[in-house]
Motif scaffolding. Structure first.
Motif, PDB file in Angstrom:
ATOM      1  N   TYR A  32      12.224  55.480  74.557  1.00 14.32           N
ATOM      2  CA  TYR A  32      12.818  54.817  73.410  1.00 14.32           C
ATOM      3  C   TYR A  32      11.787  53.927  72.735  1.00 14.32           C
ATOM      4  CZ  TYR A  32      17.514  56.146  74.904  1.00 14.32           C
ATOM      5  OH  TYR A  32      18.639  56.858  75.245  1.00 14.32           O
ATOM      6  N   CYS A  33      11.944  53.797  71.438  1.00 14.02           N
ATOM      7  CA  CYS A  33      11.315  52.707  70.716  1.00 14.02           C
ATOM      8  C   CYS A  33      12.354  51.592  70.673  1.00 14.02           C
ATOM      9  CB  CYS A  33      10.947  53.133  69.297  1.00 14.02           C
ATOM     10  SG  CYS A  33      10.437  51.756  68.245  1.00 14.02           S
ATOM     11  N   MET A  34      11.987  50.427  71.200  1.00 16.11           N
ATOM     12  CA  MET A  34      12.886  49.279  71.145  1.00 16.11           C
ATOM     13  C   MET A  34      12.205  48.174  70.360  1.00 16.11           C
ATOM     14  SD  MET A  34      14.860  49.243  74.771  1.00 16.11           S
ATOM     15  CE  MET A  34      16.142  48.185  74.067  1.00 16.11           C
ATOM     16  N   ALA A  35      12.983  47.465  69.584  1.00 14.47           N
ATOM     17  CA  ALA A  35      12.396  46.510  68.652  1.00 14.47           C
ATOM     18  C   ALA A  35      13.242  45.262  68.511  1.00 14.47           C
ATOM     19  CB  ALA A  35      12.214  47.171  67.287  1.00 14.47           C
ATOM     20  N   GLU A  46      13.595  42.172  58.874  1.00 11.86           N
ATOM     21  CA  GLU A  46      12.221  42.614  59.115  1.00 11.86           C
ATOM     22  C   GLU A  46      11.999  42.828  60.613  1.00 11.86           C
ATOM     23  OE1 GLU A  46       8.969  39.863  58.695  1.00 11.86           O
ATOM     24  OE2 GLU A  46      10.221  38.118  59.150  1.00 11.86           O
ATOM     25  N   ARG A  47      11.189  43.811  60.907  1.00  5.36           N
ATOM     26  CA  ARG A  47      10.812  44.058  62.296  1.00  5.36           C
ATOM     27  C   ARG A  47       9.695  43.094  62.672  1.00  5.36           C
ATOM     28  NH1 ARG A  47       7.581  49.248  64.481  1.00  5.36           N
ATOM     29  NH2 ARG A  47       5.883  47.779  64.066  1.00  5.36           N
ATOM     30  N   VAL A  48       9.866  42.353  63.751  1.00  4.91           N
ATOM     31  CA  VAL A  48       8.819  41.426  64.184  1.00  4.91           C
ATOM     32  C   VAL A  48       8.040  41.949  65.372  1.00  4.91           C
ATOM     33  CG1 VAL A  48       9.950  39.371  63.242  1.00  4.91           C
ATOM     34  CG2 VAL A  48      10.426  40.056  65.586  1.00  4.91           C
ATOM     35  N   ALA A  49       8.665  42.777  66.199  1.00  4.58           N
ATOM     36  CA  ALA A  49       7.965  43.324  67.358  1.00  4.58           C
ATOM     37  C   ALA A  49       8.667  44.601  67.797  1.00  4.58           C
ATOM     38  CB  ALA A  49       7.931  42.323  68.511  1.00  4.58           C
ATOM     39  N   TYR A  60       3.335  44.303  66.558  1.00 10.01           N
ATOM     40  CA  TYR A  60       3.779  43.008  66.065  1.00 10.01           C
ATOM     41  C   TYR A  60       3.547  42.896  64.562  1.00 10.01           C
ATOM     42  CZ  TYR A  60       3.621  41.744  71.000  1.00 10.01           C
ATOM     43  OH  TYR A  60       3.820  41.702  72.357  1.00 10.01           O
ATOM     44  N   SER A  61       4.419  42.145  63.915  1.00 12.94           N
ATOM     45  CA  SER A  61       4.167  41.819  62.517  1.00 12.94           C
ATOM     46  C   SER A  61       3.085  40.741  62.461  1.00 12.94           C
ATOM     47  CB  SER A  61       5.445  41.321  61.856  1.00 12.94           C
ATOM     48  OG  SER A  61       5.820  40.066  62.392  1.00 12.94           O
ATOM     49  N   ASP A  62       2.416  40.671  61.333  1.00 13.34           N
ATOM     50  CA  ASP A  62       1.349  39.680  61.177  1.00 13.34           C
ATOM     51  C   ASP A  62       1.892  38.261  61.314  1.00 13.34           C
ATOM     52  OD1 ASP A  62      -0.493  41.510  58.623  1.00 13.34           O
ATOM     53  OD2 ASP A  62      -0.515  41.648  60.807  1.00 13.34           O
ATOM     54  N   SER A  63       3.127  38.057  60.934  1.00 17.97           N
ATOM     55  CA  SER A  63       3.695  36.707  60.934  1.00 17.97           C
ATOM     56  C   SER A  63       3.929  36.156  62.340  1.00 17.97           C
ATOM     57  CB  SER A  63       5.006  36.687  60.147  1.00 17.97           C
ATOM     58  OG  SER A  63       5.940  37.567  60.728  1.00 17.97           O
ATOM     59  N   VAL A  64       3.982  37.034  63.346  1.00 19.22           N
ATOM     60  CA  VAL A  64       4.257  36.551  64.712  1.00 19.22           C
ATOM     61  C   VAL A  64       3.138  36.895  65.694  1.00 19.22           C
ATOM     62  CG1 VAL A  64       6.724  36.815  64.276  1.00 19.22           C
ATOM     63  CG2 VAL A  64       5.504  38.575  65.566  1.00 19.22           C
ATOM     64  N   SER A 101      12.760  58.146  71.190  1.00 17.07           N
ATOM     65  CA  SER A 101      11.453  58.381  70.606  1.00 17.07           C
ATOM     66  C   SER A 101      10.700  59.457  71.380  1.00 17.07           C
ATOM     67  CB  SER A 101      10.643  57.078  70.622  1.00 17.07           C
ATOM     68  OG  SER A 101       9.299  57.310  70.263  1.00 17.07           O
ATOM     69  N   ASP A 102       9.882  60.204  70.634  1.00 13.65           N
ATOM     70  CA  ASP A 102       8.967  61.152  71.287  1.00 13.65           C
ATOM     71  C   ASP A 102       7.567  60.558  71.378  1.00 13.65           C
ATOM     72  OD1 ASP A 102       8.432  63.267  68.327  1.00 13.65           O
ATOM     73  OD2 ASP A 102       8.174  61.129  68.689  1.00 13.65           O
ATOM     74  N   GLY A 103       7.449  59.257  71.203  1.00  9.75           N
ATOM     75  CA  GLY A 103       6.163  58.580  71.291  1.00  9.75           C
ATOM     76  C   GLY A 103       5.888  57.685  70.113  1.00  9.75           C
ATOM     77  N   ALA A 104       6.626  57.872  69.042  1.00  4.49           N
ATOM     78  CA  ALA A 104       6.439  57.039  67.859  1.00  4.49           C
ATOM     79  C   ALA A 104       7.369  55.848  67.914  1.00  4.49           C
ATOM     80  CB  ALA A 104       6.717  57.853  66.603  1.00  4.49           C
ATOM     81  N   CYS A 105       6.959  54.794  67.214  1.00  6.95           N
ATOM     82  CA  CYS A 105       7.853  53.653  67.075  1.00  6.95           C
ATOM     83  C   CYS A 105       8.077  53.405  65.591  1.00  6.95           C
ATOM     84  CB  CYS A 105       7.268  52.414  67.754  1.00  6.95           C
ATOM     85  SG  CYS A 105       8.520  51.341  68.488  1.00  6.95           S
ATOM     86  N   TYR A 106       9.240  52.918  65.251  1.00  7.22           N
ATOM     87  CA  TYR A 106       9.687  52.916  63.883  1.00  7.22           C
ATOM     88  C   TYR A 106       9.647  51.520  63.281  1.00  7.22           C
ATOM     89  CZ  TYR A 106      11.410  57.023  66.234  1.00  7.22           C
ATOM     90  OH  TYR A 106      11.491  58.126  67.019  1.00  7.22           O
ATOM     91  N   ARG A 107       9.362  51.485  62.000  1.00 10.21           N
ATOM     92  CA  ARG A 107       9.234  50.199  61.326  1.00 10.21           C
ATOM     93  C   ARG A 107      10.487  49.838  60.541  1.00 10.21           C
ATOM     94  NH1 ARG A 107       4.660  47.395  60.176  1.00 10.21           N
ATOM     95  NH2 ARG A 107       3.427  49.166  60.878  1.00 10.21           N
TER      96      ARG A 107
END
Length: 125
Positions: A32-35, A46-49, A60-64, A101-107
């Protein structure tokens, strides 16, 4: 059906720390991609991690970056977000999300089908 439940939010002063937890159940796929996403009032979510569970690759996002750390505990089926040096601009509702996920993580939030109910983080100056 994946179910997610966040905990650990609260109110802290600037410079403080919090650790968010996300308890996951019902996962049936190998990877899984977990976020962690956040949404402040009048702002977009917004996605932070994010973390690819197999391989433990984190984003990680630039902000964190440098302040937040995403991690997992496979034995407990849990995802964490350690948040250090918190700033007032980190104030938001924080959500845990998951997607096979098959290896990718989503934004994009639209790419995640499973969400928790959210936990509020408030940082005062």
């Amino acid at each position: 059906q994946v179910q997610l439940a966040e905990s650990g939010g609260g109110s802290v002063q600037a410079g403080g720390s919090l650790r968010l937890s996300c308890a996951a159940s019902g996962k049936t796929r190998k990877n899984y991609c977990m976020a962690w996403f956040r949404q402040a009032p009048r702002k977009e979510r917004e996605r932070v991690a994010a973390l690819i569970l197999v391989g433990d690759r984190a984003y990680y996002s630039d902000s964190v970056k440098g302040r937040f750390t995403i991690s997992q505990d496979n034995a407990k089926n849990a995802l964490y977000l350690q948040m250090n040096d918190l700033k007032p601009e980190d104030t938001a509702m924080y959500y845990c999300a998951a997607e096979p996920s098959d290896g990718a993580c989503y934004r994009d939030e639209a790419q995640f089908n499973y969400w928790g109910q959210g936990t509020q983080v408030t940082v005062s100056s």
